[in-house]
Design a protein around this motif. Structure first.
Motif, short mmCIF file in Angstrom:
data_model
loop_
_atom_site.label_atom_id
_atom_site.label_comp_id
_atom_site.label_asym_id
_atom_site.label_seq_id
_atom_site.Cartn_x
_atom_site.Cartn_y
_atom_site.Cartn_z
N ILE A 109 4.50 1.60 -15.04
CA ILE A 109 3.77 2.74 -14.58
C ILE A 109 1.94 2.62 -15.22
N LYS A 110 1.89 2.13 -16.50
CA LYS A 110 0.41 1.86 -16.98
C LYS A 110 -0.12 0.98 -16.09
N TYR A 111 0.64 -0.15 -15.65
CA TYR A 111 -0.11 -1.24 -14.77
C TYR A 111 -0.24 -0.53 -13.46
N TYR B 232 -1.32 16.82 -4.66
CA TYR B 232 -1.92 15.64 -4.78
C TYR B 232 -1.78 14.85 -3.46
N PRO B 233 -2.22 15.56 -2.55
CA PRO B 233 -2.19 14.82 -1.20
C PRO B 233 -3.05 13.53 -1.05
N ASN B 234 -3.76 13.31 -2.06
CA ASN B 234 -4.57 11.89 -1.75
C ASN B 234 -4.47 10.88 -2.83
N ASP B 235 -3.28 11.26 -3.78
CA ASP B 235 -2.77 10.53 -4.92
C ASP B 235 -1.63 9.62 -4.67
N HIS C 192 -3.81 0.03 -9.73
CA HIS C 192 -3.64 0.21 -8.18
C HIS C 192 -3.66 1.61 -7.92
N ASP C 193 -4.31 2.34 -8.74
CA ASP C 193 -4.73 3.82 -8.36
C ASP C 193 -3.53 4.64 -8.12
N GLU D 190 0.82 -1.19 -0.02
CA GLU D 190 -0.07 -0.09 -0.15
C GLU D 190 0.91 1.23 -0.05
N ARG D 191 2.01 1.19 -0.26
CA ARG D 191 2.93 2.56 -0.20
C ARG D 191 2.56 3.56 -1.37
N ARG D 192 2.83 4.73 -0.92
CA ARG D 192 2.16 5.74 -1.68
C ARG D 192 2.95 6.16 -2.69
N ILE D 193 4.43 6.07 -2.57
CA ILE D 193 5.43 6.63 -3.39
C ILE D 193 6.08 5.48 -3.90
#
Length: 462
Positions: free
Chosen positions: A119-121, A326-329, A126-127, A95-98
């Motif tokens: 990146i496409k995947y 982009y705090p939620n991305d 995975h949002d 679930e890592r964000r970066i």
């Protein structure tokens, strides 16, 4: 540490690369003389190194077993339909964000292909809705470019450094443009404080900021056009000053810097609203301020100090993008291995790197993957061919040949496990910078995993 020229002229890029390689050799010479590393001679021969890695510990078989048991074969560089292999990669990301995707060279067709596929995947499954490039914060910003509805090729060349102007990267930009009409567009940003693309012009900057000021509804006597003409001049003279040692260029930069910095400070202060336009304009003005700070360091400091300043500035930009715009991305980062390194990417050249700053800020929310190549060639910044040099037996490249995969992913833990198998990941171990220069890297401190491309070729340039 790779691209701190401020234009896209191939001849200048080539001279810059030669200068950097010379500087790199000077930096590591004293350490090499004291026996703490390895080097390659001008002939391309490989000099044996004495380290605490596989040969001296007698752990070569155990290390090979680790690679055999833990690697993930990546079935394709480009297949978007069969993704079981990428599911396994995503499982290690969790679930890592970066997520940082590195590259040991900016000139490998296969590295750009596998990063594009990943990146496409990540976007589809995975949002990961933002992709951040090691290129101009201004020219690559989604909010700056969205009204122009640029074609994919125009967006690519307008945004990125010219060394990424290839069909492999264009494939990603075509995907990016196609997503803009969907309910979940893949947004493009840049985090470099340097100018990189064809959209980095004073007229475009002036147009954008004058429009943003109008939307903010404030009055100002600030001469926006003169400000960005000064910034363009500083950018243009930076190479001549720092790399060529032209004192006249340095003096001109120093004469322009104070007024430019004062004007940028005033520009930043204009944007106080919480709208996306205001936040974006404030971020971009701050990035230009960081650029001017970098130029001040470059004029008065050493090459290493300039490199450290650039990495700090890029990290600050990434943090601001991730927390304010982009705090939620979730964000995927495209950059060189050296910049994404969470620890020193060569234990002989220790100055703070972007990834080290990001690791300190984001902690376990950051996941970093280094990319390497085993054989073939890549392109230098002026598109010249650089052959991958032979590897020592005790090296990352040699070790991963045991499984004979065209491309593989090797995840690993930052915690040394009992037994010999993963010891090589937790001590200086040899790999190659740009496929040509041996460096000693403590891999588990630097990355969460690596991707090894068996054979690299030059990009298919536009």
């Amino acid at each position: 540490m790779l691209i701190f020229f401020l234009n896209v002229d191939f001849e200048k890029e080539s001279l810059m690369s030669a200068k950097l390689l010379g500087i790199f050799s000077v930096i590591i010479t004293s350490c090499m003389l004291s026996g703490c590393g390895s080097s390659e001679g001008e002939s391309g021969s490989v000099t044996a190194v004495q380290t605490d890695s596989a040969s001296s510990l007698g752990g070569e078989v155990a290390y090979q077993r680790y690679v055999t048991q833990n690697h993930v074969p990546l079935i394709s560089l480009t297949d978007e339909n069969s993704v079981n292999d990428l599911d396994t990669l995503a499982a290690s990301i969790g679930e890592r964000r970066i997520v940082q995707l590195g590259e040991s060279t900016h000139g490998s067709k296969q590295m750009s292909q596998i990063k594009t596929r990943i990146i496409k995947y990540l976007h589809k499954n995975h949002d990961f809705n933002v992709v951040a490039f090691e290129s101009s914060a201004f020219a690559c910003n989604q909010d700056v470019n969205q009204k122009r509805e640029l074609a994919s090729r125009d967006l690519l060349q307008g945004c990125l450094f010219s060394l990424w102007h290839s069909h492999e990267v264009l494939d990603l930009f075509e995907y990016i443009v196609n997503t803009q009409s969907t309910d979940r567009p893949l947004k493009v940003v840049g985090f470099d404080v340097q100018l990189s693309g064809l959209l980095d012009t004073p007229s475009y900057m002036t147009e954008y900021f004058e429009s943003a000021i109008d939307k903010e509804g404030v009055l100002t006597t600030l001469d926006i056009e003169s400000l960005f003409l000064d910034i363009a001049q500083i950018s243009r003279l930076s190479y001549s000053c720092e790399i060529q040692g032209n004192s006249q260029s340095c003096d001109t930069i120093l004469s322009v810097l104070p007024d430019a910095q004062a004007a940028i400070d005033k520009l930043q202060a204009l944007f106080t609203d919480s709208t996306m336009t205001s936040k974006t304009a404030r971020f971009l003005a701050t990035s230009f301020s960081r650029m001017l700070g970098l130029e001040e360091v470059r004029v008065g400091g050493t090459i290493a100090e300039g490199m450290a300043s650039r990495d700090q500035s890029m990290a600050d930009n990434v943090i601001q993008l991730a927390t304010e715009l982009y705090p939620n991305d979730k964000i995927a980062i495209w950059a060189h291995n050296t910049h994404i390194a969470e620890y020193f990417s060569d234990h002989r050249t220790q100055y703070p790197l972007m990834g080290m700053h990001l690791n300190e800020y984001f902690g376990d929310d950051l996941f970093s993957i280094g990319l390497y190549m085993n054989q073939g060639a890549s392109a230098g910044n002026s598109r010249e061919s650089l052959s991958v040099r032979p590897h020592n037996p005790s090296s990352l490249e040699s070790l991963t040949t045991i499984v004979n995969q065209d491309v593989l992913y090797l995840p690993f833990s930052k915690i040394n496990q009992p037994g010999l198998e993963d010891d090589w990941l937790h001590q200086p171990y040899e790999t190659k910078y740009w496929g040509t220069t041996n460096v000693q890297v403590e891999l588990a401190k630097v990355y969460d995993g690596i991707i090894m491309v068996k054979s690299s070729t030059l990009p298919d340039y536009l």
